[in-house]
Design a protein around this motif. Structure first.
Motif, PDB file in Angstrom:
ATOM      1  N   UNK A  50       0.839  -1.209   0.000  1.00  0.00           N
ATOM      2  CA  UNK A  50       0.000   0.000   0.000  1.00  0.00           C
ATOM      3  C   UNK A  50       0.871   1.255   0.000  1.00  0.00           C
ATOM      4  N   UNK A  51       1.918   1.225   0.809  1.00  0.00           N
ATOM      5  CA  UNK A  51       2.814   2.383   0.837  1.00  0.00           C
ATOM      6  C   UNK A  51       3.518   2.559  -0.523  1.00  0.00           C
ATOM      7  N   UNK A  52       3.943   1.424  -1.076  1.00  0.00           N
ATOM      8  CA  UNK A  52       4.590   1.498  -2.382  1.00  0.00           C
ATOM      9  C   UNK A  52       3.633   2.023  -3.446  1.00  0.00           C
ATOM     10  N   UNK A  53       2.376   1.587  -3.390  1.00  0.00           N
ATOM     11  CA  UNK A  53       1.391   2.051  -4.381  1.00  0.00           C
ATOM     12  C   UNK A  53       1.160   3.542  -4.255  1.00  0.00           C
ATOM     13  N   UNK A  54       1.006   4.022  -3.015  1.00  0.00           N
ATOM     14  CA  UNK A  54       0.761   5.452  -2.800  1.00  0.00           C
ATOM     15  C   UNK A  54       1.948   6.285  -3.285  1.00  0.00           C
ATOM     16  N   UNK A  55       3.158   5.834  -2.937  1.00  0.00           N
ATOM     17  CA  UNK A  55       4.333   6.579  -3.379  1.00  0.00           C
ATOM     18  C   UNK A  55       4.527   6.491  -4.894  1.00  0.00           C
ATOM     19  N   UNK A  96      -1.027  11.713  -0.656  1.00  0.00           N
ATOM     20  CA  UNK A  96      -1.832  11.650   0.575  1.00  0.00           C
ATOM     21  C   UNK A  96      -3.214  11.084   0.282  1.00  0.00           C
ATOM     22  N   UNK A  97      -3.797  11.502  -0.862  1.00  0.00           N
ATOM     23  CA  UNK A  97      -5.139  11.011  -1.202  1.00  0.00           C
ATOM     24  C   UNK A  97      -5.123   9.494  -1.392  1.00  0.00           C
ATOM     25  N   UNK A  98      -4.095   8.968  -2.050  1.00  0.00           N
ATOM     26  CA  UNK A  98      -4.009   7.519  -2.238  1.00  0.00           C
ATOM     27  C   UNK A  98      -3.737   6.813  -0.917  1.00  0.00           C
ATOM     28  N   UNK A  99      -2.949   7.424  -0.050  1.00  0.00           N
ATOM     29  CA  UNK A  99      -2.710   6.835   1.266  1.00  0.00           C
ATOM     30  C   UNK A  99      -4.006   6.697   2.058  1.00  0.00           C
ATOM     31  N   UNK A 100      -4.828   7.724   1.997  1.00  0.00           N
ATOM     32  CA  UNK A 100      -6.127   7.671   2.696  1.00  0.00           C
ATOM     33  C   UNK A 100      -7.018   6.604   2.070  1.00  0.00           C
ATOM     34  N   UNK A 101      -7.046   6.547   0.731  1.00  0.00           N
ATOM     35  CA  UNK A 101      -7.900   5.577   0.054  1.00  0.00           C
ATOM     36  C   UNK A 101      -7.487   4.142   0.349  1.00  0.00           C
ATOM     37  N   UNK A 102      -6.179   3.900   0.517  1.00  0.00           N
ATOM     38  CA  UNK A 102      -5.689   2.544   0.772  1.00  0.00           C
ATOM     39  C   UNK A 102      -5.590   2.221   2.263  1.00  0.00           C
ATOM     40  N   UNK A 103      -5.946   3.173   3.112  1.00  0.00           N
ATOM     41  CA  UNK A 103      -5.932   2.922   4.547  1.00  0.00           C
ATOM     42  C   UNK A 103      -4.575   3.029   5.191  1.00  0.00           C
ATOM     43  N   UNK A 104      -3.616   3.690   4.539  1.00  0.00           N
ATOM     44  CA  UNK A 104      -2.307   3.883   5.164  1.00  0.00           C
ATOM     45  C   UNK A 104      -2.428   4.834   6.344  1.00  0.00           C
ATOM     46  N   UNK A 105      -3.233   5.894   6.193  1.00  0.00           N
ATOM     47  CA  UNK A 105      -3.518   6.837   7.263  1.00  0.00           C
ATOM     48  C   UNK A 105      -5.023   7.044   7.349  1.00  0.00           C
ATOM     49  N   UNK A 106      -5.541   7.200   8.553  1.00  0.00           N
ATOM     50  CA  UNK A 106      -6.975   7.489   8.677  1.00  0.00           C
ATOM     51  C   UNK A 106      -7.270   8.893   8.188  1.00  0.00           C
ATOM     52  N   UNK A 107      -8.458   9.130   7.639  1.00  0.00           N
ATOM     53  CA  UNK A 107      -8.772  10.447   7.067  1.00  0.00           C
ATOM     54  C   UNK A 107      -8.872  11.557   8.104  1.00  0.00           C
ATOM     55  N   UNK A 108      -9.097  11.209   9.381  1.00  0.00           N
ATOM     56  CA  UNK A 108      -9.241  12.249  10.396  1.00  0.00           C
ATOM     57  C   UNK A 108      -7.920  12.599  11.067  1.00  0.00           C
ATOM     58  N   UNK A 109      -6.797  11.951  10.660  1.00  0.00           N
ATOM     59  CA  UNK A 109      -5.492  12.252  11.250  1.00  0.00           C
ATOM     60  C   UNK A 109      -4.860  13.393  10.466  1.00  0.00           C
ATOM     61  N   UNK A 110      -5.378  14.602  10.749  1.00  0.00           N
ATOM     62  CA  UNK A 110      -4.966  15.776   9.975  1.00  0.00           C
ATOM     63  C   UNK A 110      -3.484  16.052  10.105  1.00  0.00           C
ATOM     64  N   UNK A 111      -2.929  15.900  11.284  1.00  0.00           N
ATOM     65  CA  UNK A 111      -1.520  16.212  11.508  1.00  0.00           C
ATOM     66  C   UNK A 111      -0.617  15.296  10.690  1.00  0.00           C
ATOM     67  N   UNK A 112      -0.910  14.005  10.689  1.00  0.00           N
ATOM     68  CA  UNK A 112      -0.091  13.058   9.924  1.00  0.00           C
ATOM     69  C   UNK A 112      -0.228  13.295   8.422  1.00  0.00           C
TER      70      UNK A 112
END
Length: 380
Positions: A50-55, A96-112
């Protein structure tokens, strides 16, 4: 700027940026997966893919953004920096949008998410900067290469102009010797003949002196003037290299056998009715054969002189062999000798000249000269 230069610039920029960004993306993905799995157990469930896909999507966005914005066409530092920033921000946002879509980061974790966007944009900008550096390096190399090519062409054109001028002057002087000087000598001889008739009975001694003077004039006219004319502009040069060399060999004493070998490719090229050898090239080649024959006569005399003319690639190869006395290389070569001068002249056209011994006796001169496509001398 030329169209193919723009295409090459775009390829260098995108390729350089993409390679650096991919390196960052893979390294960051592996590092993040290891750190989170070790230090933040609750995030260990995020797969590496997932991280590789987002990057990877971010890298693609960066490359596409630079291409669409035409960063390689930017004029000035401000325009280039603006396009690099725009492409970098595009990468940061999409990553960041792909990370959120793939669940790498939750959408409400604004700081991250903000940190990921800033870091991604920064890495993208650095990658684009390295790509721009590669682009400018390529441009400087291209400018230097073309400047060197232009200088080489200018030198070659200047050399061709000098060759054409040399041929023109040689022809004019040879024609002057053969025509004007011979005509004047004939007029002087006719005048002396009349004087000889008038003084034949009254002053026999004077008449004998006149006979001697007329004989000397005739010999000088037939030998010295004609020989000088041939040295300046060889016979049959307008007909081609082979006829000129054959005429040169034909002037050797009958006690010396001659042999001329010509390659088929050179025979086809040596057609004066077609764009083949220029007059300057023929003249230089005849001078080489003439120098070899003169040296053979001085160091011999030989019983046989062989000349081989051939075309090897884009080079004319001239080989002149003789079976005279054994060749002894000079201990200290004379830089002003005819052979040395011809060698320097041949090097100017990408060739050279060397003299070696020939078994069992004699010498062999080997010369090469590069043939170039150049305009022939202008018609007068």
């Amino acid at each position: 700027m030329r169209r193919h230069d723009l295409v090459a610039d775009r390829l260098i920029l995108l390729r350089g940026t993409g390679l650096v960004a991919v390196g960052y993306a893979v390294g960051a993905s592996v590092q993040s997966a290891w750190i989170y799995s070790t230090l933040v157990p609750e995030w260990a469930q995020v797969d590496l893919w997932r991280r590789l896909t987002a990057n990877g999507v971010g890298v693609l966005a960066l490359v596409v953004g630079l291409g669409v914005l035409g960063a390689h066409r930017a004029q000035g530092a401000l325009a280039l920096t603006t396009r690099m920033l725009a492409a970098a921000l595009l990468m940061g946002v999409l990553r960041v949008a792909v990370q959120v879509a793939l669940g790498v980061h939750p959408p409400d974790d604004t700081q991250s998410l903000l940190a990921e966007a800033v870091v991604g944009a920064f890495i993208a900008f650095v990658s684009a900067g390295i790509g721009v550096w590669a682009l400018f390096s390529r441009r400087r190399m291209r400018v230097a290469t073309r400047a060197a090519e232009r200088q080489a062409v200018s030198v070659e054109l200047a050399l061709r102009e000098l060759e054409m001028e040399e041929v023109r002057v040689r022809r004019q002087v040879a024609e002057g010797l053969h025509g004007t000087v011979q005509q004047r000598l004939l007029l002087v001889d006719a005048r002396l003949a009349k004087v000889q008739e008038r003084v034949a009975d009254a002053a026999p001694d004077v008449a004998q002196d006149i006979v001697w003077a007329r004989a000397e004039l005739a010999e000088s006219r037939e030998r010295d003037v004609r020989q000088m004319s041939r040295l300046l502009y060889p016979e049959r040069l307008e007909m081609g290299l082979v006829p000129a060399v054959r005429a040169l060999l034909g002037r050797l004493p009958t006690s010396i056998a001659t042999r001329l070998q010509v390659g088929d490719e050179l025979r086809s090229l040596d057609d004066p009715s077609q764009v083949g050898l220029t007059v300057a090239e023929r003249l230089l080649a005849v001078r080489v054969v003439e120098e070899a024959v003169s040296n053979a006569l001085k160091n011999g005399p030989p019983a046989l002189v062989e000349v081989r003319l051939d075309l090897v690639g884009d080079e004319l190869q001239i080989v002149v062999s003789n079976d005279g006395n054994p060749y002894v290389p000079p201990a200290a070569p004379d830089p002003e000798s005819g052979t040395a001068r011809l060698d320097r002249r041949l090097r100017l056209v990408g060739g050279g000249l060397r003299v070696v011994g020939r078994l069992p006796t004699g010498a062999r001169l080997v010369a090469t000269m590069r043939l170039g496509v150049a305009p022939d001398e202008p018609t007068r």
